[in-house]
Motif scaffolding. Structure first.
Motif, PDB file in Angstrom:
ATOM      1  N   GLN A  30     -27.650  64.013  -4.687  1.00  0.00           N
ATOM      2  CA  GLN A  30     -28.311  63.862  -5.989  1.00  0.00           C
ATOM      3  C   GLN A  30     -27.866  62.593  -6.725  1.00  0.00           C
ATOM      4  N   HIS A  31     -26.569  62.299  -6.617  1.00  0.00           N
ATOM      5  CA  HIS A  31     -26.015  61.214  -7.442  1.00  0.00           C
ATOM      6  C   HIS A  31     -25.805  59.902  -6.707  1.00  0.00           C
ATOM      7  N   GLY A  32     -25.621  59.980  -5.394  1.00  0.00           N
ATOM      8  CA  GLY A  32     -25.226  58.773  -4.671  1.00  0.00           C
ATOM      9  C   GLY A  32     -23.804  58.395  -5.050  1.00  0.00           C
ATOM     10  N   PHE A  33     -23.373  57.209  -4.661  1.00  0.00           N
ATOM     11  CA  PHE A  33     -22.017  56.769  -5.002  1.00  0.00           C
ATOM     12  C   PHE A  33     -21.927  56.535  -6.510  1.00  0.00           C
ATOM     13  N   PRO A  34     -20.708  56.578  -7.067  1.00  0.00           N
ATOM     14  CA  PRO A  34     -20.562  56.445  -8.524  1.00  0.00           C
ATOM     15  C   PRO A  34     -21.197  55.157  -9.050  1.00  0.00           C
ATOM     16  N   SER A  35     -21.705  55.240 -10.240  1.00  0.00           N
ATOM     17  CA  SER A  35     -22.375  54.088 -10.844  1.00  0.00           C
ATOM     18  C   SER A  35     -21.553  53.580 -12.028  1.00  0.00           C
ATOM     19  N   PRO A  36     -21.654  52.279 -12.313  1.00  0.00           N
ATOM     20  CA  PRO A  36     -20.916  51.738 -13.468  1.00  0.00           C
ATOM     21  C   PRO A  36     -21.343  52.367 -14.801  1.00  0.00           C
ATOM     22  N   ARG A  37     -22.407  53.139 -14.758  1.00  0.00           N
ATOM     23  CA  ARG A  37     -22.797  53.848 -15.989  1.00  0.00           C
ATOM     24  C   ARG A  37     -21.821  54.974 -16.305  1.00  0.00           C
ATOM     25  N   GLU A  38     -21.090  55.438 -15.266  1.00  0.00           N
ATOM     26  CA  GLU A  38     -20.083  56.474 -15.525  1.00  0.00           C
ATOM     27  C   GLU A  38     -18.838  55.817 -16.112  1.00  0.00           C
ATOM     28  N   GLU A  39     -18.304  56.459 -17.149  1.00  0.00           N
ATOM     29  CA  GLU A  39     -17.186  55.872 -17.901  1.00  0.00           C
ATOM     30  C   GLU A  39     -16.012  55.485 -16.984  1.00  0.00           C
ATOM     31  N   ASN A  82     -18.249  48.317  -9.457  1.00  0.00           N
ATOM     32  CA  ASN A  82     -19.588  48.536  -8.938  1.00  0.00           C
ATOM     33  C   ASN A  82     -19.533  48.664  -7.423  1.00  0.00           C
ATOM     34  N   VAL A  83     -19.838  49.865  -6.916  1.00  0.00           N
ATOM     35  CA  VAL A  83     -19.711  50.091  -5.480  1.00  0.00           C
ATOM     36  C   VAL A  83     -21.065  50.058  -4.765  1.00  0.00           C
ATOM     37  N   SER A  84     -22.075  49.486  -5.419  1.00  0.00           N
ATOM     38  CA  SER A  84     -23.423  49.548  -4.837  1.00  0.00           C
ATOM     39  C   SER A  84     -23.517  48.852  -3.478  1.00  0.00           C
ATOM     40  N   ALA A  85     -22.602  47.937  -3.187  1.00  0.00           N
ATOM     41  CA  ALA A  85     -22.616  47.264  -1.882  1.00  0.00           C
ATOM     42  C   ALA A  85     -22.439  48.253  -0.732  1.00  0.00           C
ATOM     43  N   ILE A  86     -21.715  49.339  -0.990  1.00  0.00           N
ATOM     44  CA  ILE A  86     -21.499  50.337   0.069  1.00  0.00           C
ATOM     45  C   ILE A  86     -22.838  50.952   0.484  1.00  0.00           C
ATOM     46  N   GLU A  87     -23.700  51.151  -0.494  1.00  0.00           N
ATOM     47  CA  GLU A  87     -25.032  51.707  -0.226  1.00  0.00           C
ATOM     48  C   GLU A  87     -25.871  50.732   0.613  1.00  0.00           C
ATOM     49  N   LYS A  88     -25.689  49.452   0.350  1.00  0.00           N
ATOM     50  CA  LYS A  88     -26.469  48.440   1.093  1.00  0.00           C
ATOM     51  C   LYS A  88     -25.997  48.317   2.541  1.00  0.00           C
ATOM     52  N   LYS A  89     -24.689  48.516   2.765  1.00  0.00           N
ATOM     53  CA  LYS A  89     -24.137  48.275   4.105  1.00  0.00           C
ATOM     54  C   LYS A  89     -24.470  49.370   5.107  1.00  0.00           C
ATOM     55  N   LEU A  90     -24.456  50.608   4.671  1.00  0.00           N
ATOM     56  CA  LEU A  90     -24.647  51.766   5.541  1.00  0.00           C
ATOM     57  C   LEU A  90     -23.644  51.794   6.708  1.00  0.00           C
ATOM     58  N   PHE A  91     -22.423  52.120   6.390  1.00  0.00           N
ATOM     59  CA  PHE A  91     -21.385  52.289   7.416  1.00  0.00           C
ATOM     60  C   PHE A  91     -21.621  53.622   8.142  1.00  0.00           C
ATOM     61  N   THR A  92     -21.241  53.646   9.411  1.00  0.00           N
ATOM     62  CA  THR A  92     -21.486  54.882  10.163  1.00  0.00           C
ATOM     63  C   THR A  92     -20.185  55.475  10.692  1.00  0.00           C
ATOM     64  N   PRO A  93     -20.093  56.810  10.632  1.00  0.00           N
ATOM     65  CA  PRO A  93     -18.851  57.438  11.072  1.00  0.00           C
ATOM     66  C   PRO A  93     -18.684  57.345  12.579  1.00  0.00           C
ATOM     67  N   SER A  94     -17.460  57.194  12.989  1.00  0.00           N
ATOM     68  CA  SER A  94     -17.142  57.242  14.407  1.00  0.00           C
ATOM     69  C   SER A  94     -16.879  58.718  14.706  1.00  0.00           C
TER      70      SER A  94
END
Lengths: 251, 445
Positions: free
Chosen positions: B44-53, B59-71
């Motif tokens: 529902q929320h995705g990774f935390p956003s800078p809108r959260e106090e 800003n962790v939005s780069a993690i969403e862009k990268k799409l790392f995959t679990p081994s």
């Protein structure tokens, strides 16, 4: 050793020292006394090279060289030592590290090799004992969490190891109880020698009971208003500073 | 059981259904429930956003862009002896997690007292399921923020540690997190239980075996310190310079329990550390931290100390050194509950900026609901103290050397607090390699 001629110094355009003249020969002890705000600390800062002061006139010659031209570290390596009124705390640097850095900086300046680690330890431990300090102090961070008396003793320890030619003690006695004062004084007295001079800046006559000066100068309103022998200090003790301050105003 | 939402706030959610069936703890209903709830929260929320106090400055939005995959499994011999010896501490019991999986071959557990449990989380979910169930998710809830939810849903392994009552450990335990591949997602969950009157030391090390690998490590450690027990924790975060790092340590301290953490944050392109602790009556915690950023590193430290009951003591000192265009964040919260009278709390954050482009955001937050407490906090951001520079100069040290010495000293104050010799020397090397060291003589230290 040291010759101060008609020295005038300002801070933020306000004149603090208004023409100081002082001659210090090797082996002499000079006490500079005076009320708060008379310019005592400014004089010791100027001699050690602290920034923030403007020399507007006069000269300071140390061993034939222009002292005011030298950066603070060169003054130190040439043998000028300031025992701070308020020694700085440096967390993360141990006492022994600072002592080694200071001693080796001086040795390098004089073309000598780095001190041998064992010789250094022997020297330091000897001096520590002299000042009745605990060896543990050596491995603690510089002045961090030290009491007022411990900080002052630590200054004298540095002085004892660097063996300077001109020692400036800036209110070293302030805030010391009588036992600490005795230990610090013994440390200073043990360093007295015909080649070494002392300038003791102090507010209190009591220090001079333990370190006997050759000369006493009274500084008031940025000028030396009276000079004399050790007996002048006793006169000050009796009469206070106000009669001399009046004298300065009159001048 | 709630179904998986079709529309999600994160690309990571799409791959989850196929992943889920291969995660450890299959067949445990409580874990199945926890993972599903956590997944729904995350999707529902995705990774935390800078809108959260509590994520304002990060800003962790780069993690969403990268799409790392679990081994999903461990690669045999992925770690060479050289890689291992760079970070494995020989004077510890060392558990190694490679790309998010326990590696028995790399771990050093010989001689561990028989009553002490140190095992992989995957194994603990089989052999210690009841004990794990009573603790996992109890020191932090996945509603805390969506990294916790993410970790709860995704974790592939981790370490489970149980120190029985009165046990004193002769050596520290090290959890060594190593990443060996690019684009990997290493999500681990650790549970550490220290029973009454036991005392232990735990070192967590985060590193990569290759230079400049981009990956995400997301680790959560839950710690339970029982009455009058003690845990000393160290963390050395030395991730690769392209890595994303999230690490949260969440502690529950019972009455009279003592917890100390020394946190060294050196690596990562973007790193966030959470350390939260709940203090019961007369419990004590000390949180020390050193973060040093260079180039374009972003290092965020978030601490929360909950004084829940009377007479607890907390001490906190975080120091940051930031150079180049690096950015540091310190958010320290101390919350004193209404009944937590006689609380004694001190929080300090000191920052040294070595470049005009470096930045730090420091935000202390004191929330005090009790009326008879001692709470102090201090924050500084600045350059080297000129009085200290002059003091060293007056002892014959030239200006440049004095500045190098003081920069080193600023960090070394924290390094000096490490009492595990091998770790001390390792961290010292890190500090020395980071900043100009001309004039700082290693042999004299």
């Amino acid at each position: 050793m040291l010759s101060i001629k008609n020295l005038t110094v300002s801070v933020n355009d306000k004149q603090i020292l208004k023409g100081i003249n002082l001659e210090i020969k090797a082996g002499e002890i000079h006490a500079i006394m005076g009320p708060n705000g008379s310019g005592k600390s400014t004089l010791s800062h100027i001699l050690s090279g602290k920034s923030g002061y403007e020399v507007t006139g006069g000269s300071v010659t140390y061993q034939g060289k222009d002292l005011l031209e030298m950066p603070p570290e060169i003054r130190s390596r040439e043998g000028v030592f300031l025992a701070f009124q308020y020694p700085v705390e440096i967390p993360g640097v141990s006492n022994i590290y600072l002592l080694k850095a200071a001693l080796n900086a001086m040795r390098k300046h004089h073309g000598q090799p780095e001190v041998d680690a064992m010789d250094f330890l022997t020297l330091v431990k000897h001096k520590v004992k002299l000042l009745e300090m605990d060896e543990k102090f050596l491995y603690r961070a510089v002045n961090e969490g030290f009491s007022g008396g411990e900080k002052k003793r630590n200054e004298i320890l540095q002085m004892a190891i660097l063996e300077p030619k001109l020692c400036i003690l800036d209110e070293t006695d302030s805030g010391l109880d009588i036992d600490a004062l005795k230990i610090v004084s013994e440390g200073v007295n043990s360093l007295r020698s015909p080649e070494r001079s002392f300038v003791m800046v102090t507010h209190y006559q009591r220090l001079l009971d333990y370190i006997k000066p050759d000369f006493v100068h009274v500084l008031a309103h940025g000028q030396i208003v009276k000079s004399g022998g050790a007996e002048l200090a006793l006169e000050l003790e009796e009469k206070g500073y106000s009669w001399l301050e009046d004298l300065a105003v009159a001048q | 059981m709630s179904s998986i939402n079709a529309v999600t706030a994160s690309r990571y959610a799409a791959d989850y259904p196929s992943l889920k069936a291969r995660l450890p703890g299959q067949g445990l209903a409580w874990l199945e429930h926890l993972r599903t709830e956590a997944f729904n929260t995350f999707s529902q929320h995705g990774f935390p956003s800078p809108r959260e106090e509590e994520w304002r400055y990060t800003n962790v939005s780069a993690i969403e862009k990268k799409l790392f995959t679990p081994s999903l499994t461990i690669t045999a011999n992925a770690v060479s002896q050289d890689d291992l010896s760079a970070y494995q501490l020989q004077d510890t019991w060392s558990v190694v997690l490679v790309d998010g999986h326990f590696s028995a071959a790399d771990s050093l557990l010989a001689g561990l007292p028989a009553t002490v449990i140190v095992m992989s989380m995957a194994e603990a979910l089989v052999t210690q399921a009841d004990l794990v169930e009573r603790h996992l998710g109890q020191a932090v809830h996945h509603d805390e923020h969506s990294f916790i939810a993410f970790n709860s849903a995704w974790f592939t392994d981790g370490v489970f540690i149980h120190i029985p009552a009165k046990q004193l450990l002769a050596k520290p335990i090290q959890i060594l997190h190593l990443v060996t591949q690019a684009d990997v997602l290493a999500t681990t969950r650790n549970v550490v239980i220290v029973d009454e009157l036991a005392e232990a030391t735990l070192i967590e090390t985060f590193a990569a075996t290759g230079e400049s690998l981009a990956y995400l490590s997301a680790a959560v450690t839950e710690v339970f310190i029982a009455q009058n027990a003690q845990l000393t924790g160290y963390k050395l975060q030395s991730e690769s310079d392209k890595a994303y790092h999230f690490c949260g340590t969440y502690v529950k301290q019972a009455r009279d329990a003592r917890f100390t953490q020394h946190n060294f944050e050196f690596g990562g392109l973007l790193a966030r550390n959470d350390t939260h602790t709940d203090l019961n009556q007369a419990a004590e915690c000390t949180l020390n931290g050193l973060y040093s950023g260079i180039n374009r590193q972003h290092i965020d430290n978030h601490t929360r100390i909950n004084h829940l009951q009377p007479h607890a003591i907390s001490r906190e000192l975080y120091k940051g050194i930031l150079d180049d265009r690096a950015r540091g964040v310190f958010q320290g919260r101390v919350i004193v509950a209404e009944q937590a009278q006689k609380t004694d709390s001190q929080m300090n954050n000191r920052n040294l900026l070595l470049s005009n482009d470096a930045e730090v955001d420091t935000k202390p937050q004191l929330e005090i609901y009790a009326d008879d407490v001692k709470c102090a906090h201090g924050m500084t951001v600045g350059q080297l103290d000129e009085k200290s520079v002059f003091y060293l100069q007056s002892r014959g040290v030239d200006n440049d050397t004095a500045r190098n010495m003081l920069t080193f000293a600023f960090a070394n104050e924290m390094v000096d607090k490490i009492t595990v010799r091998s770790l001390h020397d390792q961290v010292l090397e890190h500090v020395l390699s980071r900043f100009p060291q001309e004039g700082v003589n290693k042999e004299w230290l």
